[in-house]
Design an enzyme around this catalytic site. Structure first.
Site, PDB file in Angstrom:
ATOM      1  N   ASP A 205       0.867  -1.177   0.000  1.00 14.46           N
ATOM      2  CA  ASP A 205       0.000   0.000   0.000  1.00 14.46           C
ATOM      3  C   ASP A 205       0.907   1.231   0.000  1.00 14.46           C
ATOM      4  O   ASP A 205       2.129   1.095  -0.048  1.00 14.46           O
ATOM      5  CB  ASP A 205      -0.929  -0.006   1.225  1.00 14.46           C
ATOM      6  CG  ASP A 205      -0.181   0.172   2.542  1.00 14.46           C
ATOM      7  OD1 ASP A 205       1.059   0.266   2.531  1.00 14.46           O
ATOM      8  OD2 ASP A 205      -0.858   0.223   3.583  1.00 14.46           O
ATOM      9  N   ASP A 207       1.450   4.747   2.346  1.00 10.95           N
ATOM     10  CA  ASP A 207       1.058   5.361   3.616  1.00 10.95           C
ATOM     11  C   ASP A 207       1.465   6.829   3.668  1.00 10.95           C
ATOM     12  O   ASP A 207       2.597   7.172   3.322  1.00 10.95           O
ATOM     13  CB  ASP A 207       1.750   4.633   4.785  1.00 10.95           C
ATOM     14  CG  ASP A 207       1.530   3.134   4.752  1.00 10.95           C
ATOM     15  OD1 ASP A 207       0.447   2.691   5.153  1.00 10.95           O
ATOM     16  OD2 ASP A 207       2.445   2.401   4.298  1.00 10.95           O
ATOM     17  N   ASP A 295      -3.229   4.375   2.822  1.00 10.13           N
ATOM     18  CA  ASP A 295      -3.545   4.695   4.221  1.00 10.13           C
ATOM     19  C   ASP A 295      -3.189   6.147   4.494  1.00 10.13           C
ATOM     20  O   ASP A 295      -2.101   6.597   4.135  1.00 10.13           O
ATOM     21  CB  ASP A 295      -2.739   3.817   5.203  1.00 10.13           C
ATOM     22  CG  ASP A 295      -3.226   2.383   5.244  1.00 10.13           C
ATOM     23  OD1 ASP A 295      -4.379   2.126   4.838  1.00 10.13           O
ATOM     24  OD2 ASP A 295      -2.442   1.518   5.690  1.00 10.13           O
TER      25      ASP A 295
HETATM   26  P1  TTP Z   1       2.042  -1.110   6.681  1.00  7.16           P
HETATM   27  O1  TTP Z   1       1.575  -0.202   5.623  1.00  7.16           O
HETATM   28  O2  TTP Z   1       1.155  -2.266   6.990  1.00  7.16           O
HETATM   29  O3  TTP Z   1       3.459  -1.742   6.361  1.00  7.16           O
HETATM   30  P2  TTP Z   1       4.705  -1.192   5.544  1.00  7.16           P
HETATM   31  O4  TTP Z   1       4.398   0.120   4.913  1.00  7.16           O
HETATM   32  O5  TTP Z   1       5.854  -1.242   6.469  1.00  7.16           O
HETATM   33  O6  TTP Z   1       4.945  -2.296   4.436  1.00  7.16           O
HETATM   34  P3  TTP Z   1       4.030  -2.594   3.135  1.00  7.16           P
HETATM   35  O7  TTP Z   1       4.893  -2.377   1.969  1.00  7.16           O
HETATM   36  O8  TTP Z   1       3.608  -4.012   3.290  1.00  7.16           O
HETATM   37  O9  TTP Z   1       2.874  -1.651   3.169  1.00  7.16           O
HETATM   38  O10 TTP Z   1       2.275  -0.307   8.043  1.00  7.16           O
HETATM   39  C1  TTP Z   1       3.146   0.798   8.134  1.00  7.16           C
HETATM   40  C2  TTP Z   1       3.349   1.176   9.569  1.00  7.16           C
HETATM   41  O11 TTP Z   1       2.196   1.796  10.084  1.00  7.16           O
HETATM   42  C3  TTP Z   1       3.648  -0.011  10.478  1.00  7.16           C
HETATM   43  O12 TTP Z   1       4.883   0.207  11.129  1.00  7.16           O
HETATM   44  C4  TTP Z   1       2.579  -0.012  11.504  1.00  7.16           C
HETATM   45  C5  TTP Z   1       1.980   1.359  11.400  1.00  7.16           C
HETATM   46  N1  TTP Z   1       0.544   1.407  11.698  1.00  7.16           N
HETATM   47  C6  TTP Z   1       0.139   2.003  12.881  1.00  7.16           C
HETATM   48  O13 TTP Z   1       0.977   2.455  13.655  1.00  7.16           O
HETATM   49  N2  TTP Z   1      -1.201   2.069  13.165  1.00  7.16           N
HETATM   50  C7  TTP Z   1      -2.145   1.575  12.320  1.00  7.16           C
HETATM   51  O14 TTP Z   1      -3.338   1.669  12.620  1.00  7.16           O
HETATM   52  C8  TTP Z   1      -1.709   0.951  11.086  1.00  7.16           C
HETATM   53  C9  TTP Z   1      -2.709   0.384  10.120  1.00  7.16           C
HETATM   54  C10 TTP Z   1      -0.364   0.901  10.826  1.00  7.16           C
HETATM   55 MN    MN Z   2       2.638   0.380   3.829  1.00  4.50          MN
HETATM   56 MN    MN Z   3      -0.419   0.772   5.547  1.00  2.00          MN
END
Ligand code: TTP
Ligand code: MN
Ligand code: MN
Ligand code: MN
Length: 371
Positions: A205, A207, A295
């Site tokens: 995703d 973020d 996100d």
């Molecule tokens: P992710 O997007 O799940 O993981 P990522 O970006 O490290 O890897 P990917 O390529 O699979 O997307 O989560 C990113 C960070 O956000 C992770 O360290 C946990 C944090 N997080 C929170 O702190 N609170 C939340 O509600 C969510 C959904 C994530």
């Molecule tokens: Mn991510």
């Molecule tokens: Mn995420």
């Protein structure tokens, strides 16, 4: 020299926040196996061994050399009996029979398949499995499983959102959200976080953190971004969760991974024309667009550093930051704040560096947090 264990080995810390872990993984044959084992324990709700394998994988990812014999891991922490037995198997036979057994296990395979759908967690997957369902056609067939809105979108966009998002696609989304944010609030702050901030080439995703310099004004940000995206017809799914953050309730919240800031879990439509070098699509797919998971989190500006650190990951890095704070400093860290239990006070921070300094840790760059 690269590729071999240094002769005079430095002791490796048991905490990921005291190690520098880039995206280069010299021990993938082991860490892939550990991830399967950890996930299998997770599906069976066996927490201890699950965490042990995640920690072992994390520590091996930080090594600048490939493990070629177990004796070389003398100064490497977090490797228990079971972990070493798996490594031994892999070193000797090139594969682990325990892992292969899991990979061919019907329950593991089914739960892995079901949890690959956006909106389906281990609990739901297990419920479906116990109900006799084994495939997507079982779930979607007329035997009638009621799906929530998130799961419906998960299935609808399954092909797209299970395909990795490229860095170029993340940049394109950044431009789109940047435009939306600034059309609404000219002085808003937008930061890429998550895996792409850590320098990953691909993610599941994208973020972002958004906020405003003026405290309280951040409350309107996410609803306005959602309205703007709806108007642009680029919103395929939206789960908006309003803020439940209340500073006066800290630190009595359970300090944990989930935070109380306003956030959105979205699926957005990304046009190929917006992506430099084109979309990351399956072979033979010639559509002009794809769906991408996004996100967004909107903390108040005075919480920005904590939110940025918390959302930059990796999950293992975050876990160890909190564990280090608690066990080594008698402090509580989460996405909202850092609390010193000895002094009974909150420690202020405007940058991530401030937080590392409060913890007495050397600063670790985002691209060194791929623990
Ligand atoms: P992710 O997007 O799940 O993981 P990522 O970006 O490290 O890897 P990917 O390529 O699979 O997307 O989560 C990113 C960070 O956000 C992770 O360290 C946990 C944090 N997080 C929170 O702190 N609170 C939340 O509600 C969510 C959904 C994530
Ligand atoms: Mn991510
Ligand atoms: Mn995420
Ligand atoms: Mn993820």
């Amino acid at each position: 020299p690269e590729g071999s264990a240094p002769t005079a080995q430095a002791v490796v810390s048991q905490y990921a926040c005291q190690r520098r872990t880039t995206t280069e993984n010299n021990n993938k044959i082991f860490t892939d196996a550990f991830e399967v084992l950890a996930e299998s324990y997770e599906f069976n709700e066996i927490e201890g061994p699950c965490l042990a394998f995640r920690r072992a994988a994390s520590v091996l990812k930080s090594l600048s050399w490939a493990v070629q014999c177990l004796e070389a891991t003398r100064n490497v922490p977090c490797l228990g009996e079971h972990t070493k037995a798996v490594m031994e198997e892999i070193l000797r036979y090139g594969r682990s029979f325990e892992v292969e057994k899991i990979l061919s296990d019907e329950r593991y395979r089914t739960l892995k398949l079901f949890t690959s759908v956006f909106g389906v967690g281990p609990k739901t997957a297990d419920k479906w499995y116990r109900g006799g369902l084994r495939s997507f056609s079982d779930v979607l067939g007329d035997r009638g499983i009621r799906l929530n809105r998130m799961q419906q979108s998960g299935f609808l966009h399954y092909g797209d959102i299970s395909r990795a998002v490229s860095k170029a696609e993340a940049r394109a989304l950044r431009n789109i959200i940047d435009e939306a944010v600034h059309a609404i609030t000219p002085d808003a702050v937008l930061a890429l976080t998550g895996g792409f901030r850590r320098g990953k080439e691909f993610g599941h995703d994208v973020d972002f953190i958004v906020t405003t310099p003026e405290l309280g004004k951040e409350k309107n940000l996410l609803p306005n971004i959602v309205l703007f995206s709806l108007h642009q017809r680029i919103l395929l799914y939206c789960d908006y969760q309003a803020s439940t953050f209340d500073m006066s309730k800290l630190p009595s919240y359970r300090f944990e991974a989930m935070d109380h800031f306003a956030k959105c879990f979205l699926i957005m439509r990304l046009e190929g024309s917006q992506v430099e070098g084109g979309l990351h699509l399956a072979e033979g797919d010639s559509r002009g667009w794809r769906a991408v998971r996004v996100d967004l989190v909107a903390p108040p500006m005075d919480r920005y550093a904590f939110a940025l650190l918390g959302w930059s990951g990796s999950r293992q890095f975050e876990r160890d930051l909190r564990r280090f704070a608690r066990l080594e400093r008698n402090m509580l860290l989460d996405n909202h704040a850092l609390y010193d239990k000895t002094k009974k006070e909150f420690l202020a921070a405007t940058t991530e560096r401030d937080i590392f300094a409060h913890l007495g840790l050397e600063y670790i760059e985002p691209w060194q947090r791929n623990a």
